[in-house]
Design a protein around this motif. Structure first.
Motif, mmCIF file in Angstrom:
data_model
loop_
_atom_site.group_PDB
_atom_site.id
_atom_site.type_symbol
_atom_site.label_atom_id
_atom_site.label_comp_id
_atom_site.label_asym_id
_atom_site.label_seq_id
_atom_site.Cartn_x
_atom_site.Cartn_y
_atom_site.Cartn_z
ATOM 1 N N VAL A 1 0.854 -1.192 0.000
ATOM 2 C CA VAL A 1 0.000 0.000 0.000
ATOM 3 C C VAL A 1 0.889 1.242 0.000
ATOM 4 C CG1 VAL A 1 -1.773 1.270 1.249
ATOM 5 C CG2 VAL A 1 -1.821 -1.228 1.221
ATOM 6 N N LYS A 2 0.648 2.150 -0.940
ATOM 7 C CA LYS A 2 1.551 3.277 -1.159
ATOM 8 C C LYS A 2 1.433 4.381 -0.109
ATOM 9 C CE LYS A 2 3.647 1.878 -4.872
ATOM 10 N NZ LYS A 2 5.079 1.581 -4.860
ATOM 11 N N LYS A 3 0.196 4.721 0.253
ATOM 12 C CA LYS A 3 -0.023 5.811 1.197
ATOM 13 C C LYS A 3 -0.912 5.337 2.331
ATOM 14 C CE LYS A 3 2.017 9.541 -0.539
ATOM 15 N NZ LYS A 3 2.960 10.381 0.209
ATOM 16 N N ILE A 4 -0.559 5.745 3.551
ATOM 17 C CA ILE A 4 -1.329 5.340 4.720
ATOM 18 C C ILE A 4 -1.648 6.565 5.562
ATOM 19 C CG2 ILE A 4 -1.394 3.889 6.772
ATOM 20 C CD1 ILE A 4 0.679 2.089 5.417
ATOM 21 N N ALA A 5 -2.926 6.850 5.721
ATOM 22 C CA ALA A 5 -3.381 7.957 6.566
ATOM 23 C C ALA A 5 -3.658 7.403 7.964
ATOM 24 C CB ALA A 5 -4.640 8.587 5.986
ATOM 25 N N ILE A 6 -3.009 7.983 8.959
ATOM 26 C CA ILE A 6 -3.110 7.485 10.332
ATOM 27 C C ILE A 6 -3.805 8.537 11.184
ATOM 28 C CG2 ILE A 6 -1.818 6.600 12.295
ATOM 29 C CD1 ILE A 6 0.527 6.369 10.036
ATOM 30 N N LEU A 7 -4.959 8.193 11.710
ATOM 31 C CA LEU A 7 -5.698 9.114 12.564
ATOM 32 C C LEU A 7 -5.055 9.189 13.941
ATOM 33 C CD1 LEU A 7 -9.336 8.067 11.648
ATOM 34 C CD2 LEU A 7 -8.393 10.367 11.352
ATOM 35 N N GLY A 8 -4.812 10.395 14.413
ATOM 36 C CA GLY A 8 -4.359 10.573 15.777
ATOM 37 C C GLY A 8 -5.499 10.321 16.746
ATOM 38 N N SER A 9 -5.181 10.331 18.010
ATOM 39 C CA SER A 9 -6.202 10.134 19.041
ATOM 40 C C SER A 9 -7.079 11.371 19.146
ATOM 41 C CB SER A 9 -5.538 9.856 20.383
ATOM 42 O OG SER A 9 -6.503 9.745 21.403
ATOM 43 N N PRO A 10 -8.403 11.204 19.266
ATOM 44 C CA PRO A 10 -9.283 12.356 19.475
ATOM 45 C C PRO A 10 -9.159 12.859 20.907
ATOM 46 C CG PRO A 10 -10.544 10.342 19.656
ATOM 47 C CD PRO A 10 -9.143 9.930 19.266
ATOM 48 N N PRO A 11 -9.717 14.025 21.214
ATOM 49 C CA PRO A 11 -9.713 14.498 22.611
ATOM 50 C C PRO A 11 -10.698 13.670 23.439
ATOM 51 C CG PRO A 11 -10.936 16.017 21.201
ATOM 52 C CD PRO A 11 -10.321 14.999 20.294
ATOM 53 N N ARG A 12 -10.201 12.573 23.987
ATOM 54 C CA ARG A 12 -11.092 11.626 24.674
ATOM 55 C C ARG A 12 -11.747 12.247 25.910
ATOM 56 N NH1 ARG A 12 -6.639 8.434 23.510
ATOM 57 N NH2 ARG A 12 -5.969 8.323 25.693
ATOM 58 N N GLY A 13 -11.144 13.291 26.426
ATOM 59 C CA GLY A 13 -11.760 13.964 27.569
ATOM 60 C C GLY A 13 -13.044 14.680 27.226
ATOM 61 N N CYS A 14 -13.329 14.812 25.934
ATOM 62 C CA CYS A 14 -14.590 15.421 25.507
ATOM 63 C C CYS A 14 -15.673 14.373 25.299
ATOM 64 C CB CYS A 14 -14.392 16.224 24.212
ATOM 65 S SG CYS A 14 -13.203 17.579 24.369
ATOM 66 N N TRP A 15 -15.296 13.099 25.266
ATOM 67 C CA TRP A 15 -16.303 12.042 25.133
ATOM 68 C C TRP A 15 -17.264 12.118 26.315
ATOM 69 C CZ3 TRP A 15 -12.950 7.049 24.022
ATOM 70 C CH2 TRP A 15 -12.449 7.119 22.717
ATOM 71 N N PRO A 16 -18.557 12.093 26.077
ATOM 72 C CA PRO A 16 -19.505 12.081 27.203
ATOM 73 C C PRO A 16 -19.254 10.928 28.171
ATOM 74 C CG PRO A 16 -20.643 12.562 25.148
ATOM 75 C CD PRO A 16 -19.234 12.203 24.775
ATOM 76 N N GLN A 17 -18.754 9.802 27.668
ATOM 77 C CA GLN A 17 -18.519 8.634 28.509
ATOM 78 C C GLN A 17 -17.427 8.876 29.546
ATOM 79 O OE1 GLN A 17 -16.149 6.170 29.107
ATOM 80 N NE2 GLN A 17 -17.589 4.868 30.213
ATOM 81 N N LEU A 18 -16.429 9.673 29.199
ATOM 82 C CA LEU A 18 -15.311 9.935 30.103
ATOM 83 C C LEU A 18 -15.374 11.340 30.702
ATOM 84 C CD1 LEU A 18 -12.432 8.346 27.970
ATOM 85 C CD2 LEU A 18 -13.512 7.370 30.012
ATOM 86 N N ASN A 19 -16.498 11.991 30.529
ATOM 87 C CA ASN A 19 -16.647 13.381 30.955
ATOM 88 C C ASN A 19 -17.945 13.522 31.746
ATOM 89 O OD1 ASN A 19 -16.154 16.145 31.152
ATOM 90 N ND2 ASN A 19 -17.088 16.600 29.177
ATOM 91 N N PRO A 20 -17.923 13.241 33.049
ATOM 92 C CA PRO A 20 -19.148 13.244 33.847
ATOM 93 C C PRO A 20 -19.841 14.610 33.842
ATOM 94 C CG PRO A 20 -17.319 12.257 35.048
ATOM 95 C CD PRO A 20 -16.729 12.927 33.846
ATOM 96 N N ARG A 21 -21.139 14.588 34.076
ATOM 97 C CA ARG A 21 -21.902 15.835 34.162
ATOM 98 C C ARG A 21 -21.444 16.651 35.377
ATOM 99 N NH1 ARG A 21 -25.789 11.979 32.678
ATOM 100 N NH2 ARG A 21 -26.763 12.398 30.666
#
Length: 343
Positions: A198-218
């Motif tokens: 495969v010639k080109k590979i796009a690699i996604l970095g980590s998202p701001p997981r602290g913004c996930w509702p699951q890891l960000n309590p009310r």
């Protein structure tokens, strides 16, 4: 941060979405050019490479279950459309008669809940996905010419970290200590994909997981700074590792700064009064023990869906909605243009 053991089932089915409300329907691969539109000036003309996809629910289009984790289009769909092709066939559906013709677009091996390590939410690690890819090459489903005119999309949103924290009772210090191991394996995996042709590979970095509702309590007025710091640390290690690969491989890898793109999109949503609170999920369980799409033993739906999904940023506790994914994609376009150099 309080950890709730009752959320185990929800994370086990990390990208379980839905829905029977009629607001969401399965998107067929052949529909994605129309369903997931990109800016007119971004899609190349006469450019039709194959796209191979590896990773988790941020790019899975139906290997774990038939619906995409955004309740609509995911990044795979937009990036495929950007390349001028339909979304690639899901590995689990490759043998369906109606999908045979779609092999010309590549194949999606990504599986919701997976990571790069064996100890993740399921047994579909990226290594296993790459082995499935090798088998397709061995069976001559894809030729050397196909690979020379192809790109890959790789996603690691953070399942290895959340599994350690939530299922193995790890601490934030444990999460931090795991990053080196995760990045080493991730880089090993993308190098192997490249070595397969495969010639080109796009690699996604980590998202701001602290913004996930699951890891960000009310109350969710701001993102969780500790988890966001861990995402930035992962991305720092990843970008440094990619810089240190052999000179012959440097031009093969394209880092997609998902953290920056999502953070920018969230800020824009906060400033737009037409949108709901961007840190709240549109589809959510009626209590912490339930997730979007879950039902009780009697079959009753144990979740609710917001009135205007198109105005939400997060679809569920972890995944951006189609609106959120589209906003993220727009910021990634300049980096994605490097994928066009494969032809």
């Amino acid at each position: 941060m309080e950890k709730r053991g009752s959320l185990f089932l929800g994370f086990l089915f990390f990208s379980l979405v839905t829905i029977s409300t009629g607001q969401v329907k399965e998107i067929k691969n052949s529909e994605t050019l129309a369903m997931c539109p990109v800016p007119e000036n971004s899609s190349p003309k006469g450019h039709s490479p194959k796209l191979f996809v590896f990773g988790d629910s941020y790019v899975d289009t139906g290997n774990l279950q038939p619906f995409r984790s955004s309740g609509g289009c995911v990044l795979t769909d937009y990036i495929a459309s950007f390349l001028g092709i339909n979304s690639p066939v899901q590995y689990e559906k490759r043998n369906l008669a109606e999908n045979k013709a779609e092999l010309k677009n590549g194949m999606n091996f990504a599986y919701g809940g997976s990571g790069v390590l064996k100890e993740a939410w399921n047994n579909h690690s990226m290594t296993i996905q790459i082995n499935n890819f090798k088998q397709q090459i061995k069976e001559k489903v894809f030729t050397k010419y196909d690979l020379e005119n192809s790109a890959a999309l790789v996603s690691h949103a953070g399942n290895d970290y959340t599994y350690l924290y939530l299922n193995q009772s790890g601490t934030i210090k444990d999460v931090h200590a795991l990053a080196g191991r995760v990045v080493d394996q991730l880089v090993k995996n993308v190098k192997e994909i490249h070595e397969l042709g495969v010639k080109k590979i796009a690699i996604l970095g980590s998202p701001p997981r602290g913004c996930w509702p699951q890891l960000n309590p009310r109350p969710r007025t701001n993102c969780n700074a500790t988890w966001n710091e861990e995402s930035r640390f992962h991305n720092q290690l990843l970008t440094e590792a990619l810089k240190n690969v052999e000179e012959s491989e440097k031009n093969a890898f394209v880092f997609l700064d998902l953290y920056k793109a999502m953070d920018l999109a969230l800020q824009k949503n906060k400033e737009n009064s037409d949108y709901e609170n961007p840190l709240e999920p549109c589809c959510d369980g009626v209590s912490d023990e339930y997730w979007c799409g879950m039902k009780d033993q009697k079959g009753a739906e144990m979740f609710t869906v917001c009135r205007q999904p198109e105005s939400s940023f997060f679809w569920d506790k972890v995944h951006p909605s189609q609106n959120g994914v589209h906003a993220i994609f727009l910021d990634l376009i300049p980096s994605l243009e490097r994928l066009l150099l494969i032809c």
